[in-house]
Design an enzyme around this catalytic site. Sequence first.
Site, PDB file in Angstrom:
ATOM      1  N   GLU A 187      32.206  44.646  35.394  1.00 58.71           N
ATOM      2  CA  GLU A 187      31.422  44.501  34.830  1.00 58.71           C
ATOM      3  C   GLU A 187      30.837  43.798  33.652  1.00 58.71           C
ATOM      4  O   GLU A 187      30.182  43.100  33.284  1.00 58.71           O
ATOM      5  CB  GLU A 187      31.470  45.725  32.852  1.00 58.71           C
TER       6      GLU A 187
ATOM      7  N   CYS B 215      34.314  49.875  32.773  1.00 56.82           N
ATOM      8  CA  CYS B 215      35.615  49.642  33.178  1.00 56.82           C
ATOM      9  C   CYS B 215      35.830  50.706  34.228  1.00 56.82           C
ATOM     10  O   CYS B 215      37.051  50.673  35.051  1.00 56.82           O
ATOM     11  CB  CYS B 215      36.860  49.954  32.292  1.00 56.82           C
TER      12      CYS B 215
ATOM     13  N   HIS C 287      43.128  53.885  30.393  1.00 61.88           N
ATOM     14  CA  HIS C 287      42.248  52.825  29.869  1.00 61.88           C
ATOM     15  C   HIS C 287      42.658  52.070  28.848  1.00 61.88           C
ATOM     16  O   HIS C 287      42.638  52.756  27.856  1.00 61.88           O
ATOM     17  CB  HIS C 287      41.163  52.982  30.495  1.00 61.88           C
TER      18      HIS C 287
END
Length: 390
Positions: free
Chosen positions: A79, A111, A233
């Site tokens: 990103e 992400c 994450h």
Amino acid sequence: MKIGIDKIGFYAPHIYLDMNQLAKSRGVEPEKFTIGIGQEKMAIAPITQDPVTLAANAALEILDEKDRKDIDFVIFGTESGIDSSKSAAVYVHDLLGLNPNSRAIEIKQACYGATAGIQMAKGHIALNPESKVLVLGSDIARYGLNTPGEATQGAGAVALVISANPRIMELEEKSVYFTNDIMDFWRPVYSDKAFVDGKLSNEQYMAFFTEVWKQYKEKTGLGLKDFEAICFHLPYTKIGLKALRTVLEEGTEDVKDRLVENYTASTDYNRIVGNIYTGSLYLSLLSLLEQKEDLAEGSRIGMFSYGSGAVGEFFTGILQPDYKDNLRVENHNTLFSSRTEVTVSEYEDIFQETLPTDGSTVKLNIDEDPASICLAGMSDNKRNYVNKMK
Ligand code: COA
């Protein structure tokens, strides 16, 4: 046929900032960063490292000559991409000398990009069992100096080889995914820093986890007891712990203890690297596998992927026999122990260094960067990369 992760490589730049120093300089209590956010060190990318070089250095760690021939698909999740048209995967493909009969593309969804890449790779291997896919998650997380997001920056890349008969982890088929259009984090093409509604992003991260975990249980009939560990994450390490705590009551005391202990191991690397966006979940997985001594083969590991905007997914993998023989713990210990600390003022200078946007020529000093693959400069609006090993 088993399909999954055959190799995992990692790279972070050679310099870092101590979060205690950042806290002091920003006039906040160090415990806010080290305990409240859960970060100790933040990897800083020098101007000679960008998402392309970070990814190429991560892949360089793991690829042998057979991989270079067998890989016919490079999928680059990022990103913080360097070009709105050409994919970062094409640069990496060249820098690593991969088979010309390959596909090379970039995937974007905050992400979540590397997870999308892995799922696409599974499909490719199912159709082409002899081939391998190189999936890259590489980013430089930038929120800006003196912003609330500053303490959750970082830089680094994870490289995964996805193949049939994987030596580290088989990826199971059942997976749950969820999309909802929200503005918690975004980066317009004219900005080199992300915009974020931090509170909303935290809330949505939790809401997405709740949703996919509920659906996963309904779809599979599995529950907390079936997991040896759950990796998250990790934009910062505290957030995964908060998510894990929302489901712990579903387990017995033994299950709770096991999941919390393994969660801690899954944050060791992230705690000293910071947020690497697309690679963060896989850095957490690597940390778990390399820092936890007693994970048994056959263990099921859960993985929660979240990409603001937002897409979330919960999927699982099974550890393969002898997975430990295919990790590179020593390399990573060396990488971390040989890093150099920078002061806050040095970090601020590095953060504000920019490349020319007018087509002029600049040569960068790559002698100070120990990485094998570096950005050596720019001319005619083109980035010039160097692989010092070639
Ligand atoms: N000792 C211990 N903990 C402390 C503390 C101290 N002295 N001072 C504050 N804290 C805790 C707070 O209580 C809070 O914990 P909690 O969330 O469990 O309540 C934590 O530190 C963070 O404090 P907060 O005031 O919420 O921080 P912030 O508003 O300045 O920024 C983020 C936090 C994460 C919102 C911000 O860094 C951000 O926007 N990051 C980017 C977006 C992001 O990473 N989103 C995640 C989902 S993708």
